[in-house]
Design a protein around this motif. Structure first.
Motif, mmCIF file in Angstrom:
data_model
loop_
_atom_site.group_PDB
_atom_site.id
_atom_site.type_symbol
_atom_site.label_atom_id
_atom_site.label_comp_id
_atom_site.label_asym_id
_atom_site.label_seq_id
_atom_site.Cartn_x
_atom_site.Cartn_y
_atom_site.Cartn_z
ATOM 1 N N LEU A 51 0.388 -1.399 0.426
ATOM 2 C CA LEU A 51 0.253 -0.141 0.279
ATOM 3 C C LEU A 51 0.987 1.077 -0.162
ATOM 4 O O LEU A 51 0.098 2.029 -0.505
ATOM 5 N N GLU A 54 1.788 1.917 -3.332
ATOM 6 C CA GLU A 54 0.699 2.452 -4.327
ATOM 7 C C GLU A 54 0.996 3.835 -3.430
ATOM 8 O O GLU A 54 0.257 5.150 -4.765
ATOM 9 N N ALA A 55 1.037 4.604 -2.472
ATOM 10 C CA ALA A 55 0.544 5.904 -2.273
ATOM 11 C C ALA A 55 2.093 6.437 -2.353
ATOM 12 O O ALA A 55 1.913 7.499 -3.240
ATOM 13 N N GLU A 59 -1.246 6.917 -5.770
ATOM 14 C CA GLU A 59 -2.180 5.866 -5.667
ATOM 15 C C GLU A 59 -3.350 5.800 -5.090
ATOM 16 O O GLU A 59 -4.619 5.444 -4.819
ATOM 17 N N ARG A 60 -2.634 6.103 -3.801
ATOM 18 C CA ARG A 60 -3.713 6.320 -2.710
ATOM 19 C C ARG A 60 -2.886 7.738 -1.782
ATOM 20 O O ARG A 60 -1.379 8.224 -2.504
ATOM 21 N N GLU A 95 -10.423 10.543 1.199
ATOM 22 C CA GLU A 95 -11.056 9.388 -0.356
ATOM 23 C C GLU A 95 -11.719 10.153 -0.248
ATOM 24 O O GLU A 95 -11.794 9.916 -1.556
ATOM 25 N N LYS A 100 -9.746 8.912 -3.724
ATOM 26 C CA LYS A 100 -8.222 8.947 -3.989
ATOM 27 C C LYS A 100 -8.168 7.723 -2.341
ATOM 28 O O LYS A 100 -8.837 7.955 -1.056
ATOM 29 N N PRO A 101 -8.449 6.825 -2.861
ATOM 30 C CA PRO A 101 -7.872 5.876 -1.160
ATOM 31 C C PRO A 101 -7.285 6.218 -0.674
ATOM 32 O O PRO A 101 -5.435 6.589 -0.732
ATOM 33 N N THR A 102 -7.276 5.453 1.039
ATOM 34 C CA THR A 102 -6.119 6.067 1.590
ATOM 35 C C THR A 102 -6.436 4.595 2.381
ATOM 36 O O THR A 102 -5.821 4.281 2.422
ATOM 37 N N VAL A 103 -4.373 5.166 3.702
ATOM 38 C CA VAL A 103 -3.861 4.138 4.443
ATOM 39 C C VAL A 103 -3.864 4.503 5.409
ATOM 40 O O VAL A 103 -3.414 5.671 5.331
#
Length: 429
Positions: A51, A54-55, A59-60, A95, A100-103
């Motif tokens: 993840l 991706e960030a 992307e996150r 988000e 955008k999805p988060t972590v």
């Protein structure tokens, strides 16, 4: 480079570590810790690394936050729920607004130690005593300041209890509870109607396993403790006290014990980078920690202070580009913005300075063609805490003593944290 082992750090100079008077007791405690079960699973650390990669690619977006230093006394259900819900809600805000999805990474279940400027301090009425280094080293009260290795065991069991409760809580939580973002304290903001619209939209969404997923993290400072909680899994070694551990700005010396320990663990790792970091030093550090150029392995956590970002970050970005080593960039908006309140000498921070540093980071990364992957803040889910200045609630210096809980650095309270999340989200759109 010499062969690595979980104990190879012992041959290097170490900073910020407590030293134990009773060596035999310390050995007994560390041996016990080495036999206790892991607190997290290696597959979870591997997932976080994916993840973070991706960030790093944009992307996150990472939301990392929590207490400056956890306290054993706060290991109770209501406080733990509030802390986790705050980090999840900050993630939900970003988000929703950014798309955008988060972590979500919590400073929790192990953030019991703190670096200090000096090993001792002078306390009125007690003279020179040991500095408070966090609950897993010594107590805050002057009578409890002796560095006590048995507190390491207390830290383990508090960490295990914390994560055990949070895992079971989130598995059974009512989705309406986790999405119940309270913005009443933000009514004075000219953006309040937009905040309200966003919150209604968030509440209307169904909370999923992914939106309530969280990871744990702490500063790995006391290396004998970290070594004891390191486990061999296949042909790799993981620190299984947390999903992610980071090296502090005071312990990241090339040739030092902390860098030696960190280079051998398979976890994703963070590195705090402040104004004292030279560009060439940063390149050397990255080569030591990530010679295989693994994505998601390294998160650089910059901490400069509002107004100083462009001067410092531009060179650090260039150094990373020249190294050819992939990193995920994160902005620590708090540690460069500490001040002392003129009227009462309380350590504090201004919300406006914290947000300004994050906005400056976004602008510099955009200009340099790099990506800001997330933020790192010291926050609390408690609504009544009065440790940081500013925000819609208008917290002023004379309000600081009302509920100043922290033993170390000041934290944004719940409303200030939610306000910061909206500011970051709108700045990142």
């Amino acid at each position: 480079m010499a062969e690595w082992s979980p104990s190879s750090w012992q041959s290097k100079p170490a900073q910020q570590m407590a030293e134990w008077d009773d060596k035999a007791l310390a050995s007994t405690v560390l041996a016990k810790l080495g036999r206790l079960p892991p607190i997290v699973q290696p597959a979870e650390a591997d997932r976080l690394k994916k993840l973070l990669a991706e960030a790093g690619r944009g992307e996150r977006f990472i939301i990392q936050g929590g207490d400056c230093a956890e306290r054993f006394v706060d290991c109770e259900a209501e406080r733990l729920e509030a802390q986790l819900k705050l980090i999840l809600q900050m993630g939900m805000i970003v988000e929703h607004v950014v798309g955008k999805p988060t972590v979500r990474i919590c400073r929790i279940a192990g953030q019991y130690g703190k670096p200090r400027s000096k090993p001792t301090e002078v306390v009125e009425g007690h003279g020179e005593i040991m500095s408070f280094k966090g609950d897993n080293i010594n107590g805050f009260e002057p009578k409890d300041r002796k560095w006590d290795p048995e507190r390491l065991l207390q830290g383990y069991f508090h960490s295990a209890a914390t994560l055990n409760y949070l895992r079971s809580y989130i598995a059974c939580a009512d989705p309406a509870d986790t999405t119940n973002i309270d913005i009443n304290a933000l009514r004075s903001s000219p953006e309040f109607e937009n905040f309200s619209k966003d919150v209604r939209a968030i509440r209307a969404k169904e909370a999923t396993k992914e939106t309530t997923e969280f990871f744990t993290s702490h500063e790995a400072m006391q290396l004998d403790l970290e070594e004891a909680l390191t486990r061999k899994v296949g042909d790799k070694y993981y620190n299984l006290s947390a999903h992610l551990v980071w090296i502090g700005d005071r312990t990241r010396q090339v040739g030092g014990a902390h860098l030696e320990y960190f280079r051998g663990i398979a976890n994703p790792i963070g590195v705090k980078v402040g104004p004292s970091m030279k560009n060439d030093e940063l390149k050397e550090l990255l080569q030591i920690l990530n010679p295989n150029k693994e994505e998601g392995r390294i998160m650089i956590i910059t901490r400069y202070g509002a107004g100083k970002v462009e001067e410092m970050l531009t060179g650090h970005i260039q150094a990373v580009k020249e190294s050819g080593i992939p990193v995920t960039w994160q902005c620590d908006g708090v540690h460069g913005n500490g001040i002392v309140a003129a009227s009462n000498k309380f350590k504090t921070r201004r919300l406006e300075d914290i947000v300004q540093e994050i906005m400056e980071c976004m602008a510099v990364h955009k200009k340099c063609g790099s990506i800001l992957g997330g933020i790192h803040l010291e926050v609390t889910g408690q609504t009544s805490v009065t440790e940081c200045l500013g925000g819609c609630a208008g917290l002023t210096e004379d309000m600081l003593p009302q509920n100043y809980e922290t033993y170390c650095d000041p934290r944004l309270n719940y409303a200030q944290s939610i306000e910061a999340a909206f500011a970051v989200a709108n700045g990142a759109k």
